[in-house]
Scaffold this motif. Sequence first.
Motif, PDB file in Angstrom:
ATOM      1  N   GLU A  16      13.016 -19.286  13.971  1.00 30.93           N
ATOM      2  CA  GLU A  16      13.253 -19.888  12.652  1.00 30.93           C
ATOM      3  C   GLU A  16      14.486 -19.260  12.027  1.00 30.93           C
ATOM      4  O   GLU A  16      14.582 -18.039  11.914  1.00 30.93           O
ATOM      5  CB  GLU A  16      12.036 -19.665  11.757  1.00 30.93           C
ATOM      6  CG  GLU A  16      12.216 -20.146  10.325  1.00 30.93           C
ATOM      7  CD  GLU A  16      11.050 -19.728   9.442  1.00 30.93           C
ATOM      8  OE1 GLU A  16      11.200 -19.817   8.205  1.00 30.93           O
ATOM      9  OE2 GLU A  16      10.003 -19.312   9.987  1.00 30.93           O
ATOM     10  N   SER A  17      15.421 -20.092  11.619  1.00 25.62           N
ATOM     11  CA  SER A  17      16.652 -19.599  11.023  1.00 25.62           C
ATOM     12  C   SER A  17      16.373 -19.036   9.629  1.00 25.62           C
ATOM     13  O   SER A  17      15.621 -19.628   8.841  1.00 25.62           O
ATOM     14  CB  SER A  17      17.679 -20.726  10.932  1.00 25.62           C
ATOM     15  OG  SER A  17      18.874 -20.268  10.346  1.00 25.62           O
ATOM     16  N   SER A  24      17.700 -15.114  12.900  1.00 33.08           N
ATOM     17  CA  SER A  24      16.515 -15.939  13.107  1.00 33.08           C
ATOM     18  C   SER A  24      15.321 -15.044  13.416  1.00 33.08           C
ATOM     19  O   SER A  24      15.476 -13.930  13.925  1.00 33.08           O
ATOM     20  CB  SER A  24      16.731 -16.951  14.237  1.00 33.08           C
ATOM     21  OG  SER A  24      16.956 -16.265  15.469  1.00 33.08           O
TER      22      SER A  24
END
Length: 472
Positions: A6-7, A2
């Motif tokens: 945010e992945s 991530s």
Amino acid sequence: LSLDGESLDPGAAAAMHAVRGRRVAMVFQDPAGALDPVFTVGSQLRRALRRLPGVDREDAHRRALEALAEVGFDDPEALCKRHPHELSGGMRQRCVIAMAQAMQPRVLLADEPTTALDTVSQSIVLDRLQRLAGERGTAILLISHDLRLLGRYAEEVLVMADGRIVDRASPAALFERPPRPERHTTSQRLVASLPRLRPGPESPVPPGAEPLLRIRQLAGGYPRHGPGWLHRGAPTRVVKDVDLDLFAGRIHGLAGASGCGKSTLARMVVGLVPDASGSVRLGEQELLGADRAAWRDARRRIQLVFQDPVTALSPRRTIAQCLSEPARHFGLDATRARLVRALQAVGLDGDALDRLPRQFSSGQRQRIAIARALVCEPDLLIADEALSALDVSVQAQVLAVLHRLRDENGLGILLISHDLAVLAEHTDEVSVMHEGRVVEHAPTARLFSAPTHPWTQTLLAALPRLAAGDAS
């Protein structure tokens, strides 16, 4: 995986393309492979910057010049017009670092970013990266085998072995002497192998000894390109009136900033730079202007280990082919047993002979390049930053090999390095180059205890130290 919560999916090509360079940048260990040989440095920097939103051609050129100035280049405008092959390894590395930091990434992965840089350039670049982390909140992962740099710049040090993180500590805790019992054996071995700034006793040249290689008033460089592709201008004087004596059975250190002419001097000695004047005498044989037969014998007796092992080894040939080719060229025996002995001398086993260079790490490739030189049974070995890609424990192994070859076979060695700690511990005398000239020469102990030239003093002052007693 991530980034900012945010992945990220490494398998999603489009998503990762938007991340690479802009939000996550990387400085690769091999600058020759990271730069396109066809385009100038300036065009490559501008092309990368144009990927950023709102950056036009004029902005890209201005930011490229600023980025090059920030990593220590005095004339960025002139540098923008040069191709990568016209630069030293250290200069190419600074260009790659300039390109990465100009993108203002959120995360910067720096994989051995200073292996080709002298202590002054290291300080300039890493101070800039430290400011980048503080001013812009950039997270920096500094991958390095130089423990002194990690001790000075890292907030936390992770130690890897066999693909796993085996130790995690602050620099102060990691470098404690004696080590704490909880420290991993790999950490202890790395710290124990670290060269200390402790020159040995002075070892004078025996009275009446004749130099193996005598260099007098050596000068020259590379031709400049004129307005057309076929026009060659007057050569740039990279090396300027150098005098140097190298003796059998002695290790002579050569230090200086990246781009000062160290590598060019090494190439001139073996005839790889055509625009050379002065005198290079191997024993009784004058090499400048000599015929092909004289050069053939000289190139067997003087072996050059290049700074960049990636370009020095053919990617299509096995290690056995790479090692046997120079031996056969000079009419020497190239049996498998002989090649195995050369590899074992640098800490590798015979299984490496049937593999390709790409299957080895950069440090392993450098050791293979040294083994290839040893196959030719030289009288003089010129190691041009040959240790820069090796961690301290492997450095210690290779240096032990060089010492043994010097002591048992009388091998003369010119050790070109920006690592002053290595030169302090492993050389008999040191010459310092600055802007193409040798500005100071002295026995190692004397040079490190009482340097006289301002540039030598500057190099020593910029050397990171683990503790106050590191220079003792």
